[in-house]
Write a protein that holds these residues in place. Sequence first.
Motif, short mmCIF file in Angstrom:
data_model
loop_
_atom_site.label_atom_id
_atom_site.label_comp_id
_atom_site.label_asym_id
_atom_site.label_seq_id
_atom_site.Cartn_x
_atom_site.Cartn_y
_atom_site.Cartn_z
N GLU A 15 10.54 -7.61 4.77
CA GLU A 15 9.22 -7.98 4.32
C GLU A 15 8.70 -7.03 3.24
N TYR B 172 -1.20 -11.28 9.79
CA TYR B 172 0.10 -11.49 9.19
C TYR B 172 1.12 -10.47 9.70
N VAL B 173 0.72 -9.21 9.72
CA VAL B 173 1.62 -8.16 10.22
C VAL B 173 1.96 -8.40 11.68
N GLN C 243 2.06 -18.14 5.06
CA GLN C 243 1.08 -17.36 5.81
C GLN C 243 0.67 -16.12 5.03
N ARG C 244 1.66 -15.51 4.38
CA ARG C 244 1.32 -14.33 3.61
C ARG C 244 0.39 -14.70 2.46
N VAL D 292 -4.60 -4.07 12.50
CA VAL D 292 -3.76 -4.64 11.43
C VAL D 292 -4.01 -6.14 11.33
N SER D 293 -3.59 -6.70 10.19
CA SER D 293 -3.91 -8.10 9.93
C SER D 293 -3.02 -9.03 10.76
N ASN E 43 -3.13 -15.58 4.18
CA ASN E 43 -3.82 -14.54 4.93
C ASN E 43 -3.89 -13.20 4.22
N GLU E 44 -2.82 -12.85 3.51
CA GLU E 44 -2.80 -11.55 2.85
C GLU E 44 -3.28 -11.64 1.41
N ASP E 45 -2.70 -12.58 0.68
CA ASP E 45 -2.98 -12.64 -0.75
C ASP E 45 -4.16 -13.55 -1.07
N LYS E 46 -4.71 -14.22 -0.06
CA LYS E 46 -5.93 -15.02 -0.22
C LYS E 46 -5.85 -16.03 -1.35
N ARG F 74 6.65 -18.29 6.48
CA ARG F 74 6.16 -16.92 6.41
C ARG F 74 5.48 -16.64 5.07
#
Lengths: 416, 291, 308
Positions: free
Chosen positions: C269, C30-31, A92-93, C27-28, A96-99, A89
């Motif tokens: 999270e 990831y979510v 992925q974060r 939403v992305s 995808n989120e923090d690039k 997880r």
Amino acid sequence: MSLKTALHASTSLIALAGAVALGLFASPALAADPIKIAVIAEAQAIAGASMPQAAQLAAEEINAKGGVDGRKIEIVTYDNHSSSADSVRAFQRAVNEDKVNAVIASYISEVVLALEPWAARLKTVMVTPGAASNEITKAVHKDYDKNKYTFHGYLTSASLALSVCDAAKDLLVDGKHTKTAVIMSEDAAWTKPLDIGYQECLPKIGLKVLDHIRFSPDTTDFTPIFNKIEAAKPDVIITGISHVGVQPTVQWKNQQVPIPMFGISSQATNETFGKDTNNAAEGVLYQGVSGPDLAITPKSLPFAEAFRKKYGNFPSYCGYTAYDEVYYLADAIKRAGSTDSDKMVAALEKTDWEGTIGRIQFYGKNDEFTHGLKYGKGLITGAMLQWQDGKQVPVWPKDVAKGQLKFPSFIKLTAN
Amino acid sequence: MLAFQILIDGFAVSALYALGAMGFTLIFGVSGVLNLSHGAIMVAAAVAAWAAASVLHTGTYTGALIGIAVALIMSFATYFAVVQPIQRSRRIPNEEKEIFVLTGTLLWGIMIQELIAYFFTNNAKTVLPIIEGVVNIMGVRTPQNEIFTAVVCCVVIALLWLLVNRTRTGKVVLAASMNPRGVTLLGHELTSVYIVVWAIYGVLAGLAGVLLGMFLGVSSYSVGPLTASAFSIVVLGGLGSVSGSLIAAFVVGYLETLTAYLINPAYRTIPALLLLVVVMYIRPQGLLGRR
Amino acid sequence: MGSFFKSRLFFISLGAVIIASTLPLYVSGYVLGLLTVAYYFGVFAMSWDLLFGFAGEVNFGPTFLIGVGAYTAGIVNAQYGLSPYICIVLGAAAAVIAGFVLALPALRVRGPYFGLTTLVAVLMLQNFVVVFADLTGGEIGLTIPDVITIDSHANYWIALGFMTISAAILYGLAQSPVGLVLQASGQDAVQAGALGFNIVKHKLAAFVVSAFFSGLSGALLVFYFGTASVGTVVDIAVGVNVIVAAVLGGRRTVLGAALGAIFLIVAGEFLRPTGELATFIVSAVALLVVLFFPGGFLGAALSREARQ
């Protein structure tokens, strides 16, 4: 009954939520954007805690000198609670989120093996500073196009076994006329190839393997294990332990098992090991790539000192490797002129970097351990250290040794 | 001398199990509470003893006392912050209090465990033994600390027996475990009985934790297994029966030691678990259970 | 509960599902991934609530049923390479059989002893997984060759659809005459028996239904993760979280259990930036809810409704 409840993963909701999220890839960053490197580490374990700290130190040093072509390096850290699902997880974060542009992850082989397919799916460069299993590089070798994003920034189990055997040859067989050994290792992904390596190389250096004991990493009472080992009457115990360390060492001393322990003992590399074991560690010999007093390259001691100044303690072995990794990732990005994953992979494969643990080069596509660290003289050989008077003293190889073998009185090593 | 080895090692392990489980079963007997923060309290005691002795250099004895004191404080905190509010809550129906106490103490235990890992990392710690060295008993090299552990456990268990059977307070506690309402009719405040029991529990858990820290070492990972092992022993012995847990502790301790020595250390817990299943089928109230 | 309220709850749920199903539009990934797991977890919690809230049986071992479903599906896929859909069906079937085997003897005993039997079942399964490591992958975990899909939107909709259907069935069952018999037998088994209801049969049915949904959800989860391990589907800690989720969301509400599960995962999270203390904070919040709002989220909301 010691039932493995492991309530530690308490919110195993978290553990369960190794969320699978695909589709969004990091867009190519602008030139002035920082280079982001994720560090996924076991923050509650001593070995893991050094990882983000060392990475941060390396980033600050690089940034102070102007960064990489004007781009600063930014470290983003994640705690994985020593769990694979959490790590997936976090990975992925990170992507995808923090690039982030690259990931440095974990010292647990199981975790790295779980992340490897994700590095492939998300096409993101991942380097591990501490996991050992051969399977990591084997997967790269087997399916290069898919798994080429994974690099093994620490010795593979096979190399570790070689390193232990090389040291045992000089210190024990030649030095103390040791003849027999029992292998004692924990049941985990990284020890399977290690044990195979031991069983191959120990007889070659003249140590007869009398018995081979594997035990559950959940074991708390080692009395029966030491008992069985003693019954085989070996001259030395060759260890392969990482998840356990404090408990077998303390019980070894409390029960005054008269056989020295020699080999891989990851927890013994921690500076706090002496205190955690109430100095039961005296006489324990362990393979390491680093140590507060171990000058493998001109960079080793300055790094250890800078780390201690900033964080108050010496780094764990993962600290050394993570520090090096940030440097050679930055070097590869500079050479590639881009943070594009495929270009980074190509540049990383050409790495020739003098780090704190030796000279770093990776095995190529056609080698057995693709993307593993090259082992050997002039590259990385590792070292053997011993706990003496509460300190970690290098005893092998000769050019870095600071002392002779020294054992507590209950050890009955065949004297020469 | 494998037989002696098993006899000696099994005894020390069993005695330690017994000490850990007795406080646990006492609380269940008197107040019907299964305290799932049990393992966390034991680990907290051991880690506190380690920190006092090795970091603050207070000396071994003071360290051990600090460990027990920490367990005592934790025990009271568990009772006053978690158990009592649930027992007194009017919003929780009586038949569901059990599951609420279980959930509550479990969460509380996780909180303690996380704090330990946060401040002291999750690497194992060992408390400096009060006595070091080994002696040779019938050809078995036995650490003196192991003998010390066994002796302390036996003495404490004997003291507990005296306390419960020979003192006034103890008799009230015993009576409360049989019939709480009867005790209140005799003019005893149930709350004060509970406080006595939680105090006894705190001392027992603390002592067991510190001894375990000396004998085998503990880490924040031990929390779950410790709770589970106390739980299984108490179930095997019969919930609430102190002598039942004593017997069960020795049965489990020896079964595990035998398995570890004669079959394989990796299968250590399995036969005891099978026994538990069999007992649950044939005699669900446990060996000496009253129900 | 009045029928008016029931219909109101129905509309709220319907609205929530509609909103949830449009989430992938804004939403992305990831979510979405996070919620996908939360939804599967919600089914675990709802299945548990059917057994506890309505049949009055405390099942300490929800992960026994989840684990059997998950591992059966995973092993069949890894060993014989059957299509994931067949594996999932087989997983659910195995969980039903396991539930039946466990329930027959377990239901003979009452109160904490029932709970203990289920707990021991989990420990046995855990040992089985470790001992037969060649088949199960042991402590390292089983790697499963196939996944249903790697598209996060598709995965999300599958999970949402599955949870919605499960919720409808479980909730409907709980409100049906069967559910009422269960509730009666949970509160006073003797009296319910005296009224001529076959308690054991009803409870067994509840156990089997609970097992079916737990196993199915476990199997789906495995094909989503691409791996099965003790830490994710068998460990007692996972079971504990199922129980905490159900208690947190509100017992005897079925739907609340799903709410609790989503809350636990999303909160964990959100607290990620607090790093090592995240678990501590989640546990503390859950403890406070248990102590001060024992009815849980939905319980609290319902009682406010009732008062108005």
